[in-house]
Design a protein around this motif. Sequence first.
Motif, PDB file in Angstrom:
ATOM      1  N   VAL A  32       0.854  -1.180   0.000  1.00  0.00           N
ATOM      2  CA  VAL A  32       0.000   0.000   0.000  1.00  0.00           C
ATOM      3  C   VAL A  32       0.895   1.235   0.000  1.00  0.00           C
ATOM      4  CG1 VAL A  32      -1.747   1.286   1.272  1.00  0.00           C
ATOM      5  CG2 VAL A  32      -1.798  -1.210   1.278  1.00  0.00           C
ATOM      6  N   ASN A  34       0.611   5.388   0.355  1.00  0.00           N
ATOM      7  CA  ASN A  34      -0.327   6.450   0.685  1.00  0.00           C
ATOM      8  C   ASN A  34       0.415   7.698   1.066  1.00  0.00           C
ATOM      9  OD1 ASN A  34       0.543   6.166   3.350  1.00  0.00           O
ATOM     10  ND2 ASN A  34      -1.479   6.374   4.176  1.00  0.00           N
ATOM     11  N   THR A 107      -2.825   7.249  11.997  1.00  0.00           N
ATOM     12  CA  THR A 107      -2.776   5.849  11.586  1.00  0.00           C
ATOM     13  C   THR A 107      -1.351   5.333  11.739  1.00  0.00           C
ATOM     14  OG1 THR A 107      -2.362   6.432   9.260  1.00  0.00           O
ATOM     15  CG2 THR A 107      -4.658   6.058   9.912  1.00  0.00           C
ATOM     16  N   ASP A 109       0.733   2.642   9.663  1.00  0.00           N
ATOM     17  CA  ASP A 109       0.641   1.891   8.404  1.00  0.00           C
ATOM     18  C   ASP A 109      -0.793   1.827   7.896  1.00  0.00           C
ATOM     19  OD1 ASP A 109       3.340   1.513   8.109  1.00  0.00           O
ATOM     20  OD2 ASP A 109       3.325  -0.616   8.645  1.00  0.00           O
ATOM     21  N   ASN A 110      -1.457   2.961   7.850  1.00  0.00           N
ATOM     22  CA  ASN A 110      -2.830   3.102   7.335  1.00  0.00           C
ATOM     23  C   ASN A 110      -3.887   2.400   8.170  1.00  0.00           C
ATOM     24  OD1 ASN A 110      -1.988   4.605   5.093  1.00  0.00           O
ATOM     25  ND2 ASN A 110      -1.499   2.738   3.985  1.00  0.00           N
ATOM     26  N   ASN A 112      -6.052   2.409  11.725  1.00  0.00           N
ATOM     27  CA  ASN A 112      -6.465   3.111  12.934  1.00  0.00           C
ATOM     28  C   ASN A 112      -6.222   2.208  14.133  1.00  0.00           C
ATOM     29  OD1 ASN A 112      -7.412   5.692  13.121  1.00  0.00           O
ATOM     30  ND2 ASN A 112      -9.503   5.184  12.586  1.00  0.00           N
ATOM     31  N   GLN A 163       1.378   8.207  10.900  1.00  0.00           N
ATOM     32  CA  GLN A 163       1.028   9.381  10.099  1.00  0.00           C
ATOM     33  C   GLN A 163      -0.119  10.124  10.761  1.00  0.00           C
ATOM     34  OE1 GLN A 163       0.277   8.750   5.931  1.00  0.00           O
ATOM     35  NE2 GLN A 163      -0.819  10.671   5.748  1.00  0.00           N
TER      36      GLN A 163
END
Length: 173
Positions: A32, A34, A107, A109-110, A112, A163
């Motif tokens: 992924v 982002n 987040t 690694d994307n 929550n 992030q």
Amino acid sequence: MFASKKSLLATLFIAGIASASLANASSTATLVWNGVVPGSTAGDDLIITGIGGSLTAHSGSLTAKEDGTFISDEIVLEAHENTGDASAPVIGDLAAASWTLSNASLTYDNVNVDTATLAVVVNGSTLAVGEGVGGSTGLETITTSVKQTTSLEPSLVAETAAQVSVTFIADAI
């Protein structure tokens, strides 16, 4: 006939084990990419910039500990008069604004992590989403940082990228 049935069952059993072991021999990975494009969208009256009117100073860094807690560096935002318009902004003088925190997300690694506690600190005070600073007199600049204050299970956050994305709305006073 009974021996051939046993032989057939044994062959099917071995073939099943072999195919199951082949199925388990492969590994998979999901990749992924982002990112949040930092920046500002001008209104008719104001444009939000970084320090000194910079349009590129909307990114900061954070240093996370092994338990997922972190404190970021500070980002200074300024409210400037927009002497152009929303579609063709021109940065004018500093202007008093009422600032509202409209969104804050964290987040790893994307993903929550519900047990994480994100705090957005503006001018030394923690703001919740929907709260603001500047009130009726306004502020020309705000200094913002973020922190995550809850120790997390290392298995949830080890070797992940944290992030934070924060959005402010500034209204001219």
